[in-house]
Design an enzyme around this catalytic site. Structure first.
Site, mmCIF file in Angstrom:
data_model
loop_
_atom_site.group_PDB
_atom_site.id
_atom_site.type_symbol
_atom_site.label_atom_id
_atom_site.label_comp_id
_atom_site.label_asym_id
_atom_site.label_seq_id
_atom_site.Cartn_x
_atom_site.Cartn_y
_atom_site.Cartn_z
ATOM 1 N N GLY A 50 0.776 -1.231 0.000
ATOM 2 C CA GLY A 50 0.000 0.000 0.000
ATOM 3 C C GLY A 50 0.810 1.284 0.000
ATOM 4 O O GLY A 50 0.248 2.362 0.191
ATOM 5 N N TRP A 52 2.335 2.833 -2.555
ATOM 6 C CA TRP A 52 1.861 3.668 -3.666
ATOM 7 C C TRP A 52 0.441 4.152 -3.407
ATOM 8 O O TRP A 52 0.098 5.284 -3.718
ATOM 9 C CB TRP A 52 1.911 2.872 -4.975
ATOM 10 C CG TRP A 52 3.226 2.907 -5.676
ATOM 11 C CD1 TRP A 52 4.463 2.977 -5.092
ATOM 12 C CD2 TRP A 52 3.445 2.895 -7.080
ATOM 13 N NE1 TRP A 52 5.431 2.986 -6.049
ATOM 14 C CE2 TRP A 52 4.847 2.935 -7.286
ATOM 15 C CE3 TRP A 52 2.601 2.826 -8.184
ATOM 16 C CZ2 TRP A 52 5.417 2.925 -8.555
ATOM 17 C CZ3 TRP A 52 3.166 2.808 -9.459
ATOM 18 C CH2 TRP A 52 4.557 2.863 -9.639
ATOM 19 N N ASP A 67 -4.441 -6.441 -6.236
ATOM 20 C CA ASP A 67 -3.242 -7.217 -5.922
ATOM 21 C C ASP A 67 -3.622 -8.663 -5.666
ATOM 22 O O ASP A 67 -4.753 -8.963 -5.252
ATOM 23 C CB ASP A 67 -2.515 -6.647 -4.701
ATOM 24 C CG ASP A 67 -1.044 -7.042 -4.675
ATOM 25 O OD1 ASP A 67 -0.195 -6.172 -4.927
ATOM 26 O OD2 ASP A 67 -0.740 -8.222 -4.405
ATOM 27 N N ASP A 83 -5.844 -12.237 -9.223
ATOM 28 C CA ASP A 83 -4.729 -12.441 -10.138
ATOM 29 C C ASP A 83 -5.076 -11.744 -11.452
ATOM 30 O O ASP A 83 -6.091 -12.068 -12.078
ATOM 31 C CB ASP A 83 -4.529 -13.943 -10.360
ATOM 32 C CG ASP A 83 -3.352 -14.273 -11.263
ATOM 33 O OD1 ASP A 83 -2.865 -13.370 -11.969
ATOM 34 O OD2 ASP A 83 -2.930 -15.442 -11.269
ATOM 35 N N ASP A 111 2.968 -1.088 -10.009
ATOM 36 C CA ASP A 111 4.262 -1.435 -9.421
ATOM 37 C C ASP A 111 4.355 -2.953 -9.294
ATOM 38 O O ASP A 111 5.165 -3.478 -8.532
ATOM 39 C CB ASP A 111 4.415 -0.764 -8.051
ATOM 40 C CG ASP A 111 5.861 -0.700 -7.590
ATOM 41 O OD1 ASP A 111 6.749 -0.517 -8.441
ATOM 42 O OD2 ASP A 111 6.109 -0.831 -6.372
ATOM 43 N N LYS A 151 6.108 -0.559 -13.983
ATOM 44 C CA LYS A 151 7.477 -0.998 -13.721
ATOM 45 C C LYS A 151 7.864 -2.123 -14.668
ATOM 46 O O LYS A 151 7.039 -2.957 -15.029
ATOM 47 C CB LYS A 151 7.594 -1.476 -12.269
ATOM 48 C CG LYS A 151 8.975 -2.028 -11.926
ATOM 49 C CD LYS A 151 9.224 -2.065 -10.438
ATOM 50 C CE LYS A 151 8.395 -3.102 -9.714
ATOM 51 N NZ LYS A 151 8.733 -3.150 -8.277
#
Length: 197
Positions: A50, A52, A67, A83, A111, A151
């Site tokens: 958490g 970000w 997530d 997922d 991220d 990312k």
């Protein structure tokens, strides 16, 4: 300053009550590139724990965080545990947007990353696959003119990745924030100005 950036940013995060040192990477990117603006609606992928999300929550009007791992609740944030490679993710996002009264989002940020294996070629390939999925989600839910931040571990497929997706956007940037370890191949790719079909 210590010789290890991990120590520096770890303790800074603790002091500022942030959930992870990754928060400083996002702060740098937002300050320099303004990927997310005040009042934006955002889909965040790879949100746990958490760090970000905390940064985004001070800026965005609505956040839908996703997530595979559980994330401790943050007020005002809609969390989906799923997922992203499962097809049900689209139903989950559709439902969340509908219930929040949102048709399209302004930004998609990610991220997300699998556990690092220590084998650069493997880690790069996995990050490429995750990036592809993030972009598939982004082009489905972004408004015209929206932005993406994600990312990736830099490698031989990075240029191909950018070439595939840049045609859907007005411009792109690549950055490595100071909070990233110098020895890491981690980079952040940003696409600006989504061209909705």
């Amino acid at each position: 300053m210590t010789g290890d950036r991990r120590d520096e940013y770890y303790w800074k995060a603790k002091k500022e009550q942030l959930r992870s040192r990754a928060a400083f990477k996002l702060e740098f990117l937002l300050d320099r590139y303004r990927v997310v603006r005040k009042g934006d609606a955002v889909i965040e992928i790879g949100s746990s724990p958490g760090g970000w999300t905390q940064v985004l929550n001070s800026l965005a009007r609505k956040i839908i965080s996703i997530d595979l791992q559980e994330m401790e609740e943050i007020a005002g944030v809609r969390f989906i545990r799923c997922d992203i490679f499962k097809e049900t993710i689209f139903d989950d996002i559709d439902r969340a947007l509908r219930e929040e009264g949102i048709e399209k989002v302004d930004d998609v940020v990610s991220d997300a990353m699998a556990k690092v294996s220590g084998i650069p070629s493997r880690d790069h390939a996995v990050s490429y696959q995750i990036g592809q999925r993030v972009m598939e989600i982004a082009v489905r839910y972004l408004r015209n003119g929206g932005n993406v931040l994600l990312k990736q571990f830099q490698g031989d497929m990075t240029n191909d990745f950018i070439a595939i997706w840049r045609k859907n956007f007005s411009s792109y940037k690549i950055s490595k924030p100071p909070a990233s370890r110098g020895s890491s191949s981690e980079i952040y790719i940003m696409f600006f100005g989504f061209k909705a079909p």
